[in-house]
Design a protein around this motif. Structure first.
Motif, short mmCIF file in Angstrom:
data_model
loop_
_atom_site.label_atom_id
_atom_site.label_comp_id
_atom_site.label_asym_id
_atom_site.label_seq_id
_atom_site.Cartn_x
_atom_site.Cartn_y
_atom_site.Cartn_z
N ASP A 5 6.14 3.09 20.26
CA ASP A 5 6.78 2.83 18.98
C ASP A 5 6.79 1.31 18.89
O ASP A 5 7.67 0.65 19.43
N VAL A 6 5.73 0.76 18.31
CA VAL A 6 5.44 -0.67 18.38
C VAL A 6 5.38 -1.28 16.99
O VAL A 6 4.75 -0.73 16.09
N ARG A 7 6.03 -2.42 16.82
CA ARG A 7 5.94 -3.15 15.56
C ARG A 7 4.57 -3.78 15.41
O ARG A 7 3.95 -4.19 16.39
N VAL A 8 4.12 -3.85 14.16
CA VAL A 8 2.80 -4.38 13.88
C VAL A 8 2.81 -5.05 12.51
O VAL A 8 3.62 -4.69 11.64
N ALA A 9 1.95 -6.05 12.34
CA ALA A 9 1.74 -6.65 11.02
C ALA A 9 0.25 -6.55 10.71
O ALA A 9 -0.59 -6.75 11.60
N HIS A 10 -0.05 -6.20 9.48
CA HIS A 10 -1.43 -6.09 9.01
C HIS A 10 -1.63 -7.03 7.83
O HIS A 10 -0.80 -7.05 6.92
N HIS A 11 -2.72 -7.77 7.83
CA HIS A 11 -3.07 -8.62 6.68
C HIS A 11 -4.35 -8.06 6.06
O HIS A 11 -5.38 -7.99 6.72
N PHE A 12 -4.23 -7.65 4.81
CA PHE A 12 -5.37 -7.14 4.05
C PHE A 12 -5.74 -8.15 2.97
O PHE A 12 -4.86 -8.79 2.39
N VAL A 13 -7.03 -8.24 2.66
CA VAL A 13 -7.49 -8.94 1.47
C VAL A 13 -8.19 -7.89 0.61
O VAL A 13 -9.10 -7.19 1.08
N VAL A 14 -7.70 -7.75 -0.63
CA VAL A 14 -8.22 -6.72 -1.54
C VAL A 14 -8.86 -7.39 -2.74
O VAL A 14 -8.23 -8.23 -3.40
N ARG A 15 -10.13 -7.04 -2.99
CA ARG A 15 -10.86 -7.60 -4.13
C ARG A 15 -11.56 -6.48 -4.89
O ARG A 15 -12.22 -5.65 -4.25
N GLY A 16 -11.40 -6.45 -6.20
CA GLY A 16 -12.08 -5.43 -7.01
C GLY A 16 -11.70 -4.03 -6.61
O GLY A 16 -12.51 -3.11 -6.67
N GLY A 17 -10.45 -3.85 -6.18
CA GLY A 17 -9.97 -2.51 -5.84
C GLY A 17 -10.40 -2.01 -4.48
O GLY A 17 -10.23 -0.83 -4.18
N LEU A 18 -10.96 -2.90 -3.64
CA LEU A 18 -11.41 -2.49 -2.30
C LEU A 18 -10.93 -3.49 -1.25
O LEU A 18 -10.82 -4.69 -1.53
N ILE A 19 -10.67 -2.98 -0.07
CA ILE A 19 -10.27 -3.84 1.05
C ILE A 19 -11.52 -4.54 1.59
O ILE A 19 -12.48 -3.88 2.02
#
Length: 143
Positions: free
Chosen positions: A111-125
């Motif tokens: 049960d681990v904390r996590v951070a995710h960074h996404f870049v989304v362009r034109g409706g897609l990751i």
């Protein structure tokens, strides 16, 4: 007040970065890899953190699901990313979440904390980067 079909239709087609990212988590949670791939750009760059069992950068939707989600499914039961806080700045979406799973080899749970960074362009990751306490994940994989 429940969601109507119209709300869900809007969500399913929304190109808003947070909605695209949320669809990715929902697809992952139910193991729908086809729906997950549909959220990823053809030239996606997906980076699992150094020290994580699947560390590296994966490209293409198929590359991501084959090398990340399917591998997690081989080694862990019920691997789930619980997304709880979204911070959105234009095309950048940072999600604070936690992973829960049980390692198949050791029967130890995480049960681990996590951070995710996404870049989304034109409706897609187009880009993803994971930040996680890799030591806790390794502990669960060790007898």
């Amino acid at each position: 007040m429940g969601l109507t079909m119209a709300d869900m239709t809007g969500f399913a087609e929304s190109t808003a970065p947070a909605d695209v990212v949320r669809r990715q988590y929902l697809a992952s949670a139910v193991g729908d890899l086809e729906a997950l791939r549909a959220t990823l750009a053809p030239d996606v760059e997906w980076t699992e953190m150094a020290g994580f069992p699947l560390a590296g950068t994966y490209r293409t939707p198929d590359g991501v699901t084959t090398n990340v989600m399917e591998k997690l499914g081989q080694d862990w039961d019920d691997w789930t990313a619980h997304d709880d806080t979204y911070v959105v700045d234009g095309e950048n979406v940072v999600v604070l979440a936690r992973y829960t799973a049980v390692n198949k080899a050791t029967a130890k749970s995480i049960d681990v904390r996590v951070a995710h960074h996404f870049v989304v362009r034109g409706g897609l990751i187009v880009r993803f980067e994971q930040f996680v306490d890799t030591a806790l994940v390794h502990d669960a994989m060790t007898h």
